[in-house]
Design a protein around this motif. Sequence first.
Motif, PDB file in Angstrom:
ATOM      1  N   UNK A 177       0.686  -1.309  -0.103  1.00 28.13           N
ATOM      2  CA  UNK A 177      -0.174  -0.079  -0.170  1.00 28.13           C
ATOM      3  C   UNK A 177       0.976   1.191  -0.125  1.00 28.13           C
ATOM      4  N   UNK A 178       2.121   1.334   0.536  1.00 26.06           N
ATOM      5  CA  UNK A 178       2.908   2.597   0.647  1.00 26.06           C
ATOM      6  C   UNK A 178       3.733   2.737  -0.670  1.00 26.06           C
ATOM      7  N   UNK A 179       3.669   1.976  -1.635  1.00 25.23           N
ATOM      8  CA  UNK A 179       4.524   1.946  -2.573  1.00 25.23           C
ATOM      9  C   UNK A 179       4.170   3.037  -3.603  1.00 25.23           C
ATOM     10  N   UNK A 180       5.205   4.105  -3.931  1.00 28.25           N
ATOM     11  CA  UNK A 180       4.851   5.102  -4.863  1.00 28.25           C
ATOM     12  C   UNK A 180       5.523   4.629  -6.353  1.00 28.25           C
ATOM     13  N   UNK A 181       4.491   4.550  -7.064  1.00 29.61           N
ATOM     14  CA  UNK A 181       4.790   4.264  -8.483  1.00 29.61           C
ATOM     15  C   UNK A 181       4.289   5.417  -9.434  1.00 29.61           C
ATOM     16  N   UNK A 182       5.165   5.798 -10.460  1.00 30.27           N
ATOM     17  CA  UNK A 182       4.594   6.945 -11.309  1.00 30.27           C
ATOM     18  C   UNK A 182       4.677   6.414 -12.695  1.00 30.27           C
ATOM     19  N   UNK A 183       3.755   6.840 -13.609  1.00 32.26           N
ATOM     20  CA  UNK A 183       3.727   6.640 -14.949  1.00 32.26           C
ATOM     21  C   UNK A 183       4.720   7.171 -15.476  1.00 32.26           C
ATOM     22  N   UNK A 184       5.678   6.468 -16.347  1.00 31.53           N
ATOM     23  CA  UNK A 184       6.648   6.807 -16.912  1.00 31.53           C
ATOM     24  C   UNK A 184       6.902   6.727 -18.435  1.00 31.53           C
ATOM     25  N   UNK A 185       5.857   6.317 -19.112  1.00 31.16           N
ATOM     26  CA  UNK A 185       5.858   6.327 -20.569  1.00 31.16           C
ATOM     27  C   UNK A 185       5.233   5.186 -21.054  1.00 31.16           C
ATOM     28  N   UNK A 186       5.588   4.708 -22.277  1.00 35.06           N
ATOM     29  CA  UNK A 186       5.064   3.668 -23.195  1.00 35.06           C
ATOM     30  C   UNK A 186       6.041   2.916 -23.994  1.00 35.06           C
ATOM     31  N   UNK A 187       6.228   1.626 -24.111  1.00 33.27           N
ATOM     32  CA  UNK A 187       7.011   1.196 -25.033  1.00 33.27           C
ATOM     33  C   UNK A 187       6.238   0.462 -26.234  1.00 33.27           C
ATOM     34  N   UNK A 188       6.848   0.736 -27.684  1.00 33.41           N
ATOM     35  CA  UNK A 188       6.235   0.237 -28.570  1.00 33.41           C
ATOM     36  C   UNK A 188       6.622  -1.326 -28.952  1.00 33.41           C
ATOM     37  N   UNK A 189       5.580  -2.158 -29.144  1.00 27.78           N
ATOM     38  CA  UNK A 189       5.829  -3.649 -29.211  1.00 27.78           C
ATOM     39  C   UNK A 189       5.188  -4.216 -30.403  1.00 27.78           C
ATOM     40  N   UNK A 190       5.561  -4.714 -31.452  1.00 25.91           N
ATOM     41  CA  UNK A 190       4.649  -5.309 -32.394  1.00 25.91           C
ATOM     42  C   UNK A 190       3.536  -4.464 -32.722  1.00 25.91           C
ATOM     43  N   UNK A 191       3.490  -3.039 -32.826  1.00 22.41           N
ATOM     44  CA  UNK A 191       2.402  -2.308 -33.317  1.00 22.41           C
ATOM     45  C   UNK A 191       1.744  -1.958 -32.173  1.00 22.41           C
ATOM     46  N   UNK A 192       1.845  -2.557 -30.998  1.00 20.80           N
ATOM     47  CA  UNK A 192       1.129  -1.993 -29.895  1.00 20.80           C
ATOM     48  C   UNK A 192       2.087  -1.128 -28.898  1.00 20.80           C
ATOM     49  N   UNK A 193       1.193  -0.303 -28.001  1.00 23.80           N
ATOM     50  CA  UNK A 193       1.942   0.297 -27.043  1.00 23.80           C
ATOM     51  C   UNK A 193       1.743   0.057 -25.497  1.00 23.80           C
ATOM     52  N   UNK A 194       2.752  -0.414 -24.764  1.00 22.13           N
ATOM     53  CA  UNK A 194       2.562  -0.955 -23.632  1.00 22.13           C
ATOM     54  C   UNK A 194       3.050   0.180 -22.471  1.00 22.13           C
ATOM     55  N   UNK A 195       2.180   0.675 -21.465  1.00 23.28           N
ATOM     56  CA  UNK A 195       2.558   1.542 -20.546  1.00 23.28           C
ATOM     57  C   UNK A 195       3.498   0.832 -19.683  1.00 23.28           C
ATOM     58  N   UNK A 196       4.380   1.595 -18.934  1.00 22.93           N
ATOM     59  CA  UNK A 196       5.179   1.320 -18.200  1.00 22.93           C
ATOM     60  C   UNK A 196       5.174   2.283 -16.648  1.00 22.93           C
ATOM     61  N   UNK A 197       5.538   1.937 -15.615  1.00 23.01           N
ATOM     62  CA  UNK A 197       5.808   2.777 -14.471  1.00 23.01           C
ATOM     63  C   UNK A 197       7.107   2.747 -13.962  1.00 23.01           C
TER      64      UNK A 197
END
Length: 203
Positions: A177-197
């Motif tokens: 519950x206390x973890x701090x994760x921030x949206x950081x971008x997305x990586x393109x793979x095989x024509x799709x975009x995958x968000x990462x934090x």
Amino acid sequence: MLSCEVMRDWAAFRSYLERTLRGERVPEESWMPYRDRLSILITDLSGFTRLTRELGNAGMVALLHGMRGVALPILEAHGGVPVKYQADDLFAAFRTPDGALRTAVDLQRALADPRPRLPARVELCMGIGFGEVLWWGDDDLYGEEINLASKLGEDTAEPGEILLTESAARMCRERLPGVLLRDAGAIPVGGLSYPYLRYEGGL
């Protein structure tokens, strides 16, 4: 349990692969003993080429040996097992991604501590994924989340960064519950975009 704790019939697995190559349909249930749902942590040593040039081959192997000595007790403490090493990369498996994240954070701290007797200061780039995988023997894994974790750890993360796939981040938020994760971008793979934090604190 991870693969090393499970008895699987690898001769049967190879026969399924050969049948698939011949164009035969292997029943879906045949693959079930080799499927798993795991988190994968992939670490990549920043500046590998530069360090090899500075330390020489023997010095670099000594550095990698020392890093493994630091990493293994941390892995074990958080329920992880090393799946394989590829030069400066470590692939480790965990039942859940919170164990992978705790390992990544503790590994950062341990390598920043001057007490490990390593021949150079090192920083790791790390990626964490979580999802369905297929075991191929006890020392290899395949799956989309592994591919994403590899791209995050080896190609995307900056030195000292820990990046998580959306799937891994979702479960970490549930279990930590206390973890701090921030949206950081997305990586393109095989024509799709995958968000990462990005992990930013809380552990």
